[in-house]
Design an enzyme around this catalytic site. Structure first.
Site, mmCIF file in Angstrom:
data_model
loop_
_atom_site.group_PDB
_atom_site.id
_atom_site.type_symbol
_atom_site.label_atom_id
_atom_site.label_comp_id
_atom_site.label_asym_id
_atom_site.label_seq_id
_atom_site.Cartn_x
_atom_site.Cartn_y
_atom_site.Cartn_z
ATOM 1 N N SER A 135 0.869 -1.167 0.000
ATOM 2 C CA SER A 135 0.000 0.000 0.000
ATOM 3 C C SER A 135 0.909 1.222 0.000
ATOM 4 O O SER A 135 1.718 1.392 0.913
ATOM 5 C CB SER A 135 -0.878 -0.025 1.253
ATOM 6 O OG SER A 135 -1.630 1.161 1.357
ATOM 7 N N LYS A 161 -1.061 -1.059 -4.456
ATOM 8 C CA LYS A 161 -2.251 -0.272 -4.084
ATOM 9 C C LYS A 161 -1.799 1.149 -3.863
ATOM 10 O O LYS A 161 -0.796 1.391 -3.186
ATOM 11 C CB LYS A 161 -2.857 -0.862 -2.817
ATOM 12 C CG LYS A 161 -3.835 0.038 -2.075
ATOM 13 C CD LYS A 161 -4.550 -0.740 -0.973
ATOM 14 C CE LYS A 161 -4.667 0.046 0.312
ATOM 15 N NZ LYS A 161 -5.322 -0.743 1.394
ATOM 16 N N LYS A 163 -3.095 5.140 -2.722
ATOM 17 C CA LYS A 163 -4.146 5.892 -2.057
ATOM 18 C C LYS A 163 -4.605 6.998 -3.001
ATOM 19 O O LYS A 163 -3.768 7.639 -3.663
ATOM 20 C CB LYS A 163 -3.600 6.505 -0.762
ATOM 21 C CG LYS A 163 -3.215 5.463 0.284
ATOM 22 C CD LYS A 163 -4.435 4.766 0.852
ATOM 23 C CE LYS A 163 -4.072 3.904 2.053
ATOM 24 N NZ LYS A 163 -5.259 3.280 2.671
ATOM 25 N N ASP A 188 -7.250 2.906 -3.142
ATOM 26 C CA ASP A 188 -7.972 2.967 -1.867
ATOM 27 C C ASP A 188 -8.268 4.430 -1.543
ATOM 28 O O ASP A 188 -7.352 5.245 -1.416
ATOM 29 C CB ASP A 188 -7.109 2.347 -0.756
ATOM 30 C CG ASP A 188 -7.832 2.253 0.591
ATOM 31 O OD1 ASP A 188 -8.985 2.705 0.689
ATOM 32 O OD2 ASP A 188 -7.213 1.718 1.542
ATOM 33 N N GLU A 213 -11.136 0.534 -3.325
ATOM 34 C CA GLU A 213 -11.412 0.227 -1.917
ATOM 35 C C GLU A 213 -12.082 1.422 -1.228
ATOM 36 O O GLU A 213 -11.587 2.550 -1.314
ATOM 37 C CB GLU A 213 -10.082 -0.132 -1.243
ATOM 38 C CG GLU A 213 -10.187 -0.633 0.184
ATOM 39 C CD GLU A 213 -8.812 -1.008 0.764
ATOM 40 O OE1 GLU A 213 -7.834 -1.182 -0.022
ATOM 41 O OE2 GLU A 213 -8.701 -1.112 1.990
ATOM 42 N N ASP A 238 -13.666 -1.926 3.193
ATOM 43 C CA ASP A 238 -12.725 -1.997 4.310
ATOM 44 C C ASP A 238 -13.465 -1.444 5.536
ATOM 45 O O ASP A 238 -14.098 -2.198 6.295
ATOM 46 C CB ASP A 238 -11.465 -1.185 3.946
ATOM 47 C CG ASP A 238 -10.460 -1.034 5.077
ATOM 48 O OD1 ASP A 238 -10.746 -1.426 6.212
ATOM 49 O OD2 ASP A 238 -9.352 -0.481 4.843
ATOM 50 N N LYS A 262 -9.515 -7.062 8.212
ATOM 51 C CA LYS A 262 -8.463 -6.651 9.153
ATOM 52 C C LYS A 262 -8.838 -7.199 10.516
ATOM 53 O O LYS A 262 -9.962 -6.967 10.991
ATOM 54 C CB LYS A 262 -8.367 -5.121 9.220
ATOM 55 C CG LYS A 262 -7.826 -4.484 7.936
ATOM 56 C CD LYS A 262 -7.743 -2.977 8.063
ATOM 57 C CE LYS A 262 -7.180 -2.365 6.770
ATOM 58 N NZ LYS A 262 -7.310 -0.896 6.767
ATOM 59 N N GLY A 290 -3.814 -4.009 6.155
ATOM 60 C CA GLY A 290 -2.783 -3.668 7.131
ATOM 61 C C GLY A 290 -3.109 -2.361 7.821
ATOM 62 O O GLY A 290 -3.914 -1.563 7.323
HETATM 63 O O1 OSB Z 1 -7.186 1.799 4.515
HETATM 64 O O2 OSB Z 1 -5.997 0.074 4.298
HETATM 65 C C1 OSB Z 1 -6.169 1.181 4.794
HETATM 66 C C2 OSB Z 1 -3.087 2.219 6.815
HETATM 67 C C3 OSB Z 1 -3.685 2.852 7.869
HETATM 68 C C4 OSB Z 1 -5.056 2.975 7.907
HETATM 69 C C5 OSB Z 1 -5.830 2.448 6.876
HETATM 70 C C6 OSB Z 1 -5.239 1.790 5.819
HETATM 71 C C7 OSB Z 1 -3.847 1.699 5.776
HETATM 72 C C8 OSB Z 1 -3.108 1.110 4.672
HETATM 73 C C9 OSB Z 1 -1.715 0.651 4.968
HETATM 74 O O3 OSB Z 1 -3.508 1.061 3.536
HETATM 75 C C10 OSB Z 1 -1.535 -0.807 4.974
HETATM 76 C C11 OSB Z 1 -0.191 -1.188 5.542
HETATM 77 O O4 OSB Z 1 0.794 -1.091 4.804
HETATM 78 O O5 OSB Z 1 -0.125 -1.596 6.719
HETATM 79 MG MG MG Z 2 -8.352 0.618 3.206
#
Ligand code: OSB
Ligand code: MG
Length: 368
Positions: A135, A161, A163, A188, A213, A238, A262, A290
């Site tokens: 991510s 992925k 953001k 995402d 996402e 999510d 998660k 994550g």
């Molecule tokens: O939306 O998946 C998410 C990190 C913090 C809060 C929300 C998210 C995330 C990530 C990071 O996308 C995932 C990671 O590398 O741990």
């Molecule tokens: Mg997410």
């Protein structure tokens, strides 16, 4: 299993590089760990909340409060037939799933050690290695993002992925696709859009994304169903999914085609497995998300990802992407093929390093 003692501690851990989502930028993590002693064994869990109530309402302070004043007193000095019995005991507390998960998951760690099996084996996992993605947060510029993607692909990661948010979406994806036409790519939004943005979200269909996402409200299902009807790109939920009940409702109304599971958000292994089983029975793919975890939360994510329904690459990646030095031994590493081997040794399969944990601790409280 008779619970003798529970310790809470908060760690400060600076990230190797900042992580930015549509709701903000994180540079230093505050990590709450739970250590449970029972039957002469020690189990570990991690509260996976953010520092601020932006991803969900949980924060280190709310978790500490709910753990200290409710979950820990309810758990201590009692014998539990199974970690799932503890999950059932926690049910009267509305929400606070990340606080609940930290204790329940520590009990699973203990039970696995007691039985002499890996945590993955104990929960019914069968995959010997798990496919990994990364991510990548919002960057200061598109060239910086493209460089990061190139570096992660070179390390072997199987999907990227990124953001997105209004103003960092269509043009950015266009430039990613023109540089990396064939890669497995997804986006995402962390709830940055509303249905008013439907015309803009439809533009995402050009980019052959594996999924988008959580584009809409953090607590929404109904608008996501409307969006999915107008979108070729699969929607993945999510933030909106906290239980098997949520997952069933989401699938029933067509709010998504994929679910990110998660452990913290859904309240621990008992709930995570229910969601997994439901999705598997309906041929809905799931993957493990994550929360910028330390090695302890990461080790739990690896065990969860060993369940057979976790067919898509998750956001479970190498320790070194987050930390100069992780708090477990060995650290989590990813092969050149972009996979993590699931440990076979009893329990978590990674050893928490007490001296490193002590060094990062800013407060602690013990209950016996
Ligand atoms: O939306 O998946 C998410 C990190 C913090 C809060 C929300 C998210 C995330 C990530 C990071 O996308 C995932 C990671 O590398 O741990
Ligand atoms: Mg997410």
């Amino acid at each position: 299993m008779k619970i003798e003692r529970i310790e809470l501690r908060e760690l400060r851990m600076p990230l190797v590089s900042f992580f930015e989502t549509s709701f903000g930028r994180t540079t230093d993590r505050r990590i709450v760990l739970v250590r449970v002693l029972a039957d002469g064994l020690t189990g570990w869990g991690e509260v996976t909340c953010g520092e601020e109530p932006f991803y969900s309402y949980e924060t280190p302070e709310t978790a500490w409060h709910i753990l200290r004043d409710f979950l820990i007193p309810w758990t201590l000095k009692r014998s539990w037939d199974s970690p799932s019995a503890l999950a059932a005991r926690f049910r009267p507390i509305r929400g606070h799933n990340m606080a609940k998960a930290a204790i329940e998951n520590a009990l699973w760690d203990i039970e696995a050690q007691e039985k002499g099996v890996s945590l993955a084996h104990l929960i019914g996992g069968s995959l010997e290695e798990i496919p990994c993605g990364v991510s990548i947060g919002i960057q200061n510029s598109v060239p910086e993002l493209l460089d990061k993607i190139e570096k992660e692909l070179a390390s072997g990661y199987q999907r990227i992925k990124v953001k997105i948010k209004p103003g960092w979406d269509v043009e950015v994806l266009e430039r990613i696709r023109s540089r990396f036409p064939g890669i497995r790519l997804m986006a995402d939004a962390n709830s940055a859009y509303s249905l008013d943005d439907l015309p803009r979200l439809k533009l995402l269909d050009r980019f052959q994304l594996m999924m988008v996402e959580q584009p809409l409200g953090w607590d929404d299902l109904v608008d996501h169903a409307r969006l999915q009807r107008g979108l070729a790109t699969p929607v993945c939920l999510d933030e909106s999914i906290h239980s098997a009940g949520d997952a069933r409702k989401a699938l029933e109304i067509g709010a998504c085609k994929i679910i990110n599971i998660k452990l913290g958000r859904v309240g621990g292994y008992t709930s995570a497995r229910q969601i997994h089983d439901l999705c598997r029975s309906r041929n809905v793919p799931v993957w493990c998300g994550g929360m910028l975890e330390s090695g302890i939360g990461r080790a739990h994510n690896i065990a969860l990802s060993s369940l057979a329904g976790f067919t898509l690459p998750g956001d479970v990646s190498a320790s070194r992407r987050y930390w100069k030095q992780d708090i477990i031994e060995p650290e989590v590493t990813v092969s050149e093929q972009g996979a993590i081997r699931v440990p076979q040794s009893p329990g978590l399969g990674f050893t928490p390093v007490i001296e490193r944990i002590e060094r990062a601790t800013v407060r602690s409280e013990a209950f016996a």
